[in-house]
Design a protein around this motif. Structure first.
Motif, PDB file in Angstrom:
ATOM      1  N   LEU A   7     -42.504 -60.254 -17.776  1.00 50.15           N
ATOM      2  CA  LEU A   7     -41.426 -59.264 -17.701  1.00 50.15           C
ATOM      3  C   LEU A   7     -40.747 -59.078 -19.053  1.00 50.15           C
ATOM      4  CD1 LEU A   7     -39.737 -60.066 -14.271  1.00 50.15           C
ATOM      5  CD2 LEU A   7     -40.987 -58.009 -14.900  1.00 50.15           C
ATOM      6  N   GLU A   8     -40.519 -60.201 -19.759  1.00 49.04           N
ATOM      7  CA  GLU A   8     -39.752 -60.106 -21.024  1.00 49.04           C
ATOM      8  C   GLU A   8     -40.663 -59.811 -22.211  1.00 49.04           C
ATOM      9  OE1 GLU A   8     -37.295 -63.397 -21.923  1.00 49.04           O
ATOM     10  OE2 GLU A   8     -36.024 -63.078 -20.173  1.00 49.04           O
ATOM     11  N   VAL A   9     -40.142 -59.031 -23.163  1.00 57.39           N
ATOM     12  CA  VAL A   9     -40.896 -58.799 -24.394  1.00 57.39           C
ATOM     13  C   VAL A   9     -40.972 -60.128 -25.159  1.00 57.39           C
ATOM     14  CG1 VAL A   9     -38.939 -58.230 -25.926  1.00 57.39           C
ATOM     15  CG2 VAL A   9     -41.137 -57.121 -26.288  1.00 57.39           C
ATOM     16  N   SER A  34     -33.336 -48.783 -21.606  1.00 58.18           N
ATOM     17  CA  SER A  34     -33.562 -48.742 -20.160  1.00 58.18           C
ATOM     18  C   SER A  34     -34.356 -49.975 -19.760  1.00 58.18           C
ATOM     19  CB  SER A  34     -34.328 -47.472 -19.802  1.00 58.18           C
ATOM     20  OG  SER A  34     -34.681 -47.517 -18.444  1.00 58.18           O
ATOM     21  N   GLY A  35     -33.856 -50.725 -18.775  1.00 52.69           N
ATOM     22  CA  GLY A  35     -34.548 -51.928 -18.299  1.00 52.69           C
ATOM     23  C   GLY A  35     -33.988 -53.188 -18.937  1.00 52.69           C
ATOM     24  N   TYR A  37     -32.996 -56.012 -17.449  1.00 52.55           N
ATOM     25  CA  TYR A  37     -33.426 -57.240 -16.776  1.00 52.55           C
ATOM     26  C   TYR A  37     -32.339 -58.308 -16.996  1.00 52.55           C
ATOM     27  CZ  TYR A  37     -36.687 -60.951 -15.304  1.00 52.55           C
ATOM     28  OH  TYR A  37     -37.287 -62.019 -14.680  1.00 52.55           O
ATOM     29  N   THR A  42     -35.815 -57.592 -24.554  1.00 50.60           N
ATOM     30  CA  THR A  42     -35.670 -56.480 -25.501  1.00 50.60           C
ATOM     31  C   THR A  42     -34.224 -56.349 -26.027  1.00 50.60           C
ATOM     32  OG1 THR A  42     -35.531 -55.119 -23.510  1.00 50.60           O
ATOM     33  CG2 THR A  42     -37.576 -54.994 -24.754  1.00 50.60           C
ATOM     34  N   ILE A  61     -29.222 -49.998 -19.684  1.00 53.40           N
ATOM     35  CA  ILE A  61     -29.188 -49.520 -18.291  1.00 53.40           C
ATOM     36  C   ILE A  61     -30.063 -50.418 -17.413  1.00 53.40           C
ATOM     37  CG2 ILE A  61     -29.700 -47.554 -16.781  1.00 53.40           C
ATOM     38  CD1 ILE A  61     -29.761 -45.805 -19.374  1.00 53.40           C
ATOM     39  N   VAL A  63     -30.993 -51.051 -13.137  1.00 55.33           N
ATOM     40  CA  VAL A  63     -30.794 -50.515 -11.790  1.00 55.33           C
ATOM     41  C   VAL A  63     -30.350 -51.579 -10.792  1.00 55.33           C
ATOM     42  CG1 VAL A  63     -33.171 -50.787 -10.946  1.00 55.33           C
ATOM     43  CG2 VAL A  63     -31.812 -48.833 -10.199  1.00 55.33           C
ATOM     44  N   SER A  64     -30.637 -52.843 -11.093  1.00 56.42           N
ATOM     45  CA  SER A  64     -30.251 -53.904 -10.152  1.00 56.42           C
ATOM     46  C   SER A  64     -28.880 -54.452 -10.511  1.00 56.42           C
ATOM     47  CB  SER A  64     -31.292 -55.032 -10.196  1.00 56.42           C
ATOM     48  OG  SER A  64     -30.708 -56.232  -9.755  1.00 56.42           O
ATOM     49  N   SER A  88     -32.498 -44.863 -15.022  1.00 54.32           N
ATOM     50  CA  SER A  88     -32.724 -44.037 -16.209  1.00 54.32           C
ATOM     51  C   SER A  88     -33.044 -42.583 -15.854  1.00 54.32           C
ATOM     52  CB  SER A  88     -33.907 -44.613 -16.982  1.00 54.32           C
ATOM     53  OG  SER A  88     -35.032 -44.698 -16.120  1.00 54.32           O
ATOM     54  N   VAL A  89     -33.896 -42.423 -14.853  1.00 55.99           N
ATOM     55  CA  VAL A  89     -34.362 -41.081 -14.484  1.00 55.99           C
ATOM     56  C   VAL A  89     -33.819 -40.729 -13.103  1.00 55.99           C
ATOM     57  CG1 VAL A  89     -36.450 -41.035 -15.904  1.00 55.99           C
ATOM     58  CG2 VAL A  89     -36.501 -42.187 -13.695  1.00 55.99           C
ATOM     59  N   ASP A 163     -38.133 -49.948 -21.340  1.00 56.91           N
ATOM     60  CA  ASP A 163     -38.851 -51.087 -20.745  1.00 56.91           C
ATOM     61  C   ASP A 163     -38.403 -51.282 -19.302  1.00 56.91           C
ATOM     62  OD1 ASP A 163     -40.439 -53.300 -20.396  1.00 56.91           O
ATOM     63  OD2 ASP A 163     -39.072 -54.689 -21.392  1.00 56.91           O
ATOM     64  N   SER A 164     -38.559 -50.221 -18.476  1.00 63.57           N
ATOM     65  CA  SER A 164     -38.113 -50.387 -17.083  1.00 63.57           C
ATOM     66  C   SER A 164     -39.319 -50.597 -16.157  1.00 63.57           C
ATOM     67  CB  SER A 164     -37.227 -49.213 -16.660  1.00 63.57           C
ATOM     68  OG  SER A 164     -37.997 -48.051 -16.441  1.00 63.57           O
ATOM     69  N   ALA A 165     -39.458 -49.763 -15.128  1.00 62.25           N
ATOM     70  CA  ALA A 165     -40.505 -50.028 -14.140  1.00 62.25           C
ATOM     71  C   ALA A 165     -41.846 -49.429 -14.564  1.00 62.25           C
ATOM     72  CB  ALA A 165     -40.085 -49.432 -12.796  1.00 62.25           C
ATOM     73  N   LYS A 196     -47.293 -48.850 -17.769  1.00 62.50           N
ATOM     74  CA  LYS A 196     -45.935 -48.386 -18.094  1.00 62.50           C
ATOM     75  C   LYS A 196     -45.907 -47.482 -19.328  1.00 62.50           C
ATOM     76  CE  LYS A 196     -42.752 -51.607 -17.894  1.00 62.50           C
ATOM     77  NZ  LYS A 196     -41.954 -52.771 -18.357  1.00 62.50           N
TER      78      LYS A 196
END
Ligand SMILES: C[S@@+](CC[C@H](N)C(=O)[O-])C[C@H]1O[C@@H](n2cnc3c(N)ncnc32)[C@H](O)[C@@H]1O
Length: 229
Positions: A7-9, A34-35, A37, A42, A61, A63-64, A88-89, A163-165, A196
């Motif tokens: 998940l993480e960069v 975006s993303g 986590y 990132t 940003i 979403v959770s 984001s969208v 870096d979101s979904a 992605k």
């Protein structure tokens, strides 16, 4: 095609050098991500590269709501970062995008990229979007945040980290390109070796408006500048 793993960069010197070089050339007044986590991938890579620089705004940003709470704790040393709850969208647009994405429907087994939810990624990404991304309460999250933020900061030489979904990465990229148009901006993409951002990477490499600062296929990231000559 292979199942996605991380998940993480990854935190590497090469990524740090690429982000520093992009910051030097772009001199962004705003960073938009975006993303989030946990805020430890990132977001932390961007903070490290910024060093003593302080853009006017740094918005991340997520979403959770529960992940965002954890990110705020993890980023307590940088309280000036705006951790924003939302998508984001636009949710409906994302659902339509995943439903109709030919790339997901007809996966080419010869392309060596990571994909989630095999053997039916479209169904998995759709369920994610319809079931509340990132866990509880995210179905009420405000959406379309890139559409609000990017036009507001289009002239601030924004550095945009996406870096979101997996299902909506390419939609986010297309939105960014559309909303920022011919303004100078930077892009930091994670997961270019994943569904992605694989197509975002191909677009950047083919579009003369972009200059790639550096990219690592194995580490999965790309840092690029747009409309800067
Ligand atoms: C791959 S993780 C991000 C990893 C993070 N950038 C890092 O390097 O540590 C994706 C995150 O994006 C969030 N997410 C998914 N879709 C989103 C969207 N459309 N807008 C904002 N956040 C989203 C997920 O809840 C998850 O926390």
């Amino acid at each position: 095609m292979k199942p996605a793993e991380r998940l993480e960069v990854p935190d590497t010197g090469r990524l740090n050098a690429a982000l520093c070089a992009a910051l030097d050339r772009l001199d962004p007044q705003v960073v938009i991500e975006s993303g989030t986590y946990l805020g430890t991938g990132t977001t932390r890579a961007l903070l490290r590269a910024l060093g003593a620089r302080r853009p006017r705004r740094f918005v991340t940003i997520e979403v959770s709501a529960s992940l965002l709470r954890q990110a705020r704790t993890n980023l307590a040393d940088a309280p000036w970062i705006e951790c924003v709850w939302g998508m984001s969208v636009r949710r409906e647009e994302a659902i339509e995008f995943v439903k109709n994405d030919p790339f997901l429907r007809e996966l080419d087994p010869n392309i060596d990229i990571f994909v989630d939810f095999l053997p039916d990624p479209a169904a998995g990404y759709l369920a994610e979007l319809q079931g509340g991304l990132g866990g509880e309460s995210s179905s009420d999250a405000p959406d379309g945040l890139l559409e609000q933020l990017l036009p507001l900061h289009a002239e601030d030489r924004p550095l945009v980290a996406l870096d979101s979904a997996g299902g909506v990465g390419y939609l986010e990229f297309r939105e960014t390109v559309r909303l920022l148009g011919e303004n100078p901006y930077g892009l930091f993409l994670d997961d270019i070796n994943h569904v992605k951002h694989y197509r975002s990477k191909l677009h950047i490499e083919a579009d003369p408006a972009f200059t790639v600062v550096d990219t690592s296929w194995d580490e999965g990231w790309m840092v690029a500048l747009a409309n800067l000559r």
